[in-house]
Motif scaffolding. Sequence first.
Motif, PDB file in Angstrom:
ATOM      1  N   ARG A   1      -9.020 -17.176  -2.019  1.00 22.07           N
ATOM      2  CA  ARG A   1      -8.566 -16.418  -0.857  1.00 22.07           C
ATOM      3  C   ARG A   1      -7.136 -15.951  -1.097  1.00 22.07           C
ATOM      4  N   CYS A   2      -6.862 -14.701  -0.764  1.00 25.58           N
ATOM      5  CA  CYS A   2      -5.579 -14.088  -1.083  1.00 25.58           C
ATOM      6  C   CYS A   2      -4.686 -13.907   0.148  1.00 25.58           C
ATOM      7  N   VAL A   3      -3.408 -14.201  -0.051  1.00 25.91           N
ATOM      8  CA  VAL A   3      -2.382 -13.958   0.959  1.00 25.91           C
ATOM      9  C   VAL A   3      -1.342 -13.051   0.314  1.00 25.91           C
ATOM     10  N   VAL A   4      -1.145 -11.871   0.897  1.00 20.92           N
ATOM     11  CA  VAL A   4      -0.149 -10.937   0.378  1.00 20.92           C
ATOM     12  C   VAL A   4       1.151 -11.165   1.132  1.00 20.92           C
ATOM     13  N   ILE A   5       2.260 -11.232   0.393  1.00 17.03           N
ATOM     14  CA  ILE A   5       3.557 -11.491   0.997  1.00 17.03           C
ATOM     15  C   ILE A   5       4.527 -10.398   0.568  1.00 17.03           C
ATOM     16  N   SER A   6       5.322  -9.902   1.519  1.00 19.51           N
ATOM     17  CA  SER A   6       6.167  -8.741   1.247  1.00 19.51           C
ATOM     18  C   SER A   6       7.532  -8.896   1.906  1.00 19.51           C
ATOM     19  N   SER A   7       8.530  -8.239   1.329  1.00 17.79           N
ATOM     20  CA  SER A   7       9.872  -8.246   1.923  1.00 17.79           C
ATOM     21  C   SER A   7       9.985  -7.236   3.047  1.00 17.79           C
ATOM     22  N   VAL A   8       9.015  -6.317   3.131  1.00 18.31           N
ATOM     23  CA  VAL A   8       9.041  -5.262   4.147  1.00 18.31           C
ATOM     24  C   VAL A   8       7.706  -5.232   4.884  1.00 18.31           C
ATOM     25  N   GLY A   9       7.761  -5.209   6.226  1.00 18.43           N
ATOM     26  CA  GLY A   9       6.537  -5.183   7.022  1.00 18.43           C
ATOM     27  C   GLY A   9       6.000  -3.784   7.215  1.00 18.43           C
ATOM     28  N   ASP A  10       5.671  -3.128   6.118  1.00 17.27           N
ATOM     29  CA  ASP A  10       5.197  -1.749   6.151  1.00 17.27           C
ATOM     30  C   ASP A  10       3.725  -1.696   6.541  1.00 17.27           C
ATOM     31  N   ASP A  11       3.397  -0.859   7.538  1.00 17.25           N
ATOM     32  CA  ASP A  11       2.016  -0.794   8.019  1.00 17.25           C
ATOM     33  C   ASP A  11       1.045  -0.316   6.943  1.00 17.25           C
ATOM     34  N   THR A  12       1.516   0.583   6.062  1.00 17.10           N
ATOM     35  CA  THR A  12       0.660   1.073   4.979  1.00 17.10           C
ATOM     36  C   THR A  12       0.309  -0.058   4.024  1.00 17.10           C
ATOM     37  N   ALA A  13       1.314  -0.899   3.712  1.00 21.22           N
ATOM     38  CA  ALA A  13       1.081  -2.037   2.827  1.00 21.22           C
ATOM     39  C   ALA A  13       0.136  -3.035   3.479  1.00 21.22           C
ATOM     40  N   ARG A  14       0.299  -3.260   4.777  1.00 20.31           N
ATOM     41  CA  ARG A  14      -0.593  -4.166   5.498  1.00 20.31           C
ATOM     42  C   ARG A  14      -2.036  -3.677   5.403  1.00 20.31           C
ATOM     43  N   ALA A  15      -2.214  -2.380   5.654  1.00 23.81           N
ATOM     44  CA  ALA A  15      -3.557  -1.801   5.634  1.00 23.81           C
ATOM     45  C   ALA A  15      -4.181  -1.927   4.245  1.00 23.81           C
ATOM     46  N   ALA A  16      -3.363  -1.697   3.207  1.00 21.44           N
ATOM     47  CA  ALA A  16      -3.867  -1.803   1.834  1.00 21.44           C
ATOM     48  C   ALA A  16      -4.298  -3.239   1.530  1.00 21.44           C
ATOM     49  N   ALA A  17      -3.514  -4.210   2.019  1.00 15.35           N
ATOM     50  CA  ALA A  17      -3.838  -5.615   1.781  1.00 15.35           C
ATOM     51  C   ALA A  17      -5.155  -5.996   2.461  1.00 15.35           C
ATOM     52  N   VAL A  18      -5.322  -5.545   3.695  1.00 19.01           N
ATOM     53  CA  VAL A  18      -6.551  -5.848   4.437  1.00 19.01           C
ATOM     54  C   VAL A  18      -7.754  -5.206   3.764  1.00 19.01           C
ATOM     55  N   GLU A  19      -7.602  -3.956   3.351  1.00 21.53           N
ATOM     56  CA  GLU A  19      -8.699  -3.240   2.692  1.00 21.53           C
ATOM     57  C   GLU A  19      -9.099  -3.927   1.392  1.00 21.53           C
ATOM     58  N   ALA A  20      -8.106  -4.544   0.736  1.00 24.12           N
ATOM     59  CA  ALA A  20      -8.384  -5.222  -0.532  1.00 24.12           C
ATOM     60  C   ALA A  20      -9.039  -6.585  -0.325  1.00 24.12           C
ATOM     61  N   GLY A  21      -9.075  -7.051   0.921  1.00 19.66           N
ATOM     62  CA  GLY A  21      -9.726  -8.323   1.197  1.00 19.66           C
ATOM     63  C   GLY A  21      -8.797  -9.497   1.412  1.00 19.66           C
ATOM     64  N   ALA A  22      -7.501  -9.216   1.616  1.00 20.20           N
ATOM     65  CA  ALA A  22      -6.543 -10.303   1.866  1.00 20.20           C
ATOM     66  C   ALA A  22      -6.840 -10.976   3.199  1.00 20.20           C
ATOM     67  N   ALA A  23      -6.602 -12.273   3.262  1.00 20.19           N
ATOM     68  CA  ALA A  23      -6.834 -13.025   4.497  1.00 20.19           C
ATOM     69  C   ALA A  23      -5.604 -13.021   5.395  1.00 20.19           C
ATOM     70  N   ALA A  24      -4.450 -12.635   4.843  1.00 20.97           N
ATOM     71  CA  ALA A  24      -3.226 -12.584   5.633  1.00 20.97           C
ATOM     72  C   ALA A  24      -2.195 -11.725   4.929  1.00 20.97           C
ATOM     73  N   PHE A  25      -1.286 -11.164   5.707  1.00 21.09           N
ATOM     74  CA  PHE A  25      -0.157 -10.397   5.195  1.00 21.09           C
ATOM     75  C   PHE A  25       1.087 -10.986   5.844  1.00 21.09           C
ATOM     76  N   LEU A  26       1.954 -11.590   5.045  1.00 21.42           N
ATOM     77  CA  LEU A  26       3.123 -12.285   5.575  1.00 21.42           C
ATOM     78  C   LEU A  26       4.409 -11.671   5.058  1.00 21.42           C
ATOM     79  N   LEU A  27       5.478 -11.842   5.831  1.00 22.82           N
ATOM     80  CA  LEU A  27       6.796 -11.387   5.407  1.00 22.82           C
ATOM     81  C   LEU A  27       7.526 -12.513   4.683  1.00 22.82           C
ATOM     82  N   LYS A  28       8.344 -12.167   3.698  1.00 21.96           N
ATOM     83  CA  LYS A  28       9.089 -13.180   2.959  1.00 21.96           C
ATOM     84  C   LYS A  28      10.142 -13.869   3.823  1.00 21.96           C
ATOM     85  N   SER A  29      10.418 -13.313   4.969  1.00 17.66           N
ATOM     86  CA  SER A  29      11.375 -13.928   5.892  1.00 17.66           C
ATOM     87  C   SER A  29      10.744 -15.082   6.679  1.00 17.66           C
TER      88      SER A  29
END
Length: 206
Positions: A77-105
């Motif tokens: 199961r994948c969790v994508v983590i990013s320094s920026v809460g960009d909606d495009t990045a969130r959507a890409a993560a979800v489409e790829a099958g990620a179970a969560a998108f978290l901020l590094k903060s």
Amino acid sequence: MTSVLVLDDHDLMRRGIADTIDSAPDFRVVAEAASAHQALARTQATSPDLAVLDMRLPDGDGAQVCRSIRSFSPATRCVVISSVGDDTARAAAVEAGAAAFLLKSIRAADLLEALRAVAAGRTLAATLRPRAAAAKTTTRRDAVALTGRETEILELIGAGLGNRQIGLRLGIAEKTVKNYITSLLRKIDVQSRTQAALYAVRRTLS
């Protein structure tokens, strides 16, 4: 015991995340990677239960890595983590099958809570909320009031300086530095110097 792979091209950030995860008795970091290529190879070698993937990489992004991992290791199961809460990045993560998108903060305790939820089979829909809402949460969590001296010491920890070097830089005794760091760790709610360095990076990014 939940096995975890951590992917981040920033060495300090990767070590901080890995140390935070390893500090929990129910997690074990079985592999680390600094690039998409390494992550895919090490996932094949270790078959981790979870993969914590940095969104921005020198040879791709976390969403692409997630999609590839899910294709050959669907149990991971994948969790994508990013320094920026960009909606495009969130959507890409979800489409790829990620179970969560978290901020590094995210705070260490909240990261572990999220990973436990994902390991239990949950998909964290709340992490897909609009960026504005996420930004408010981030600001609130990073709004710990530090004194000027504490801020100086935190920045020097983030820069990789030891206690003696910090003392020389600030013109104070090494014992005084230790006392400041003990108080600082308690105030920012972390358990180790590495986690404090990670917090310093998050604070700068915020």
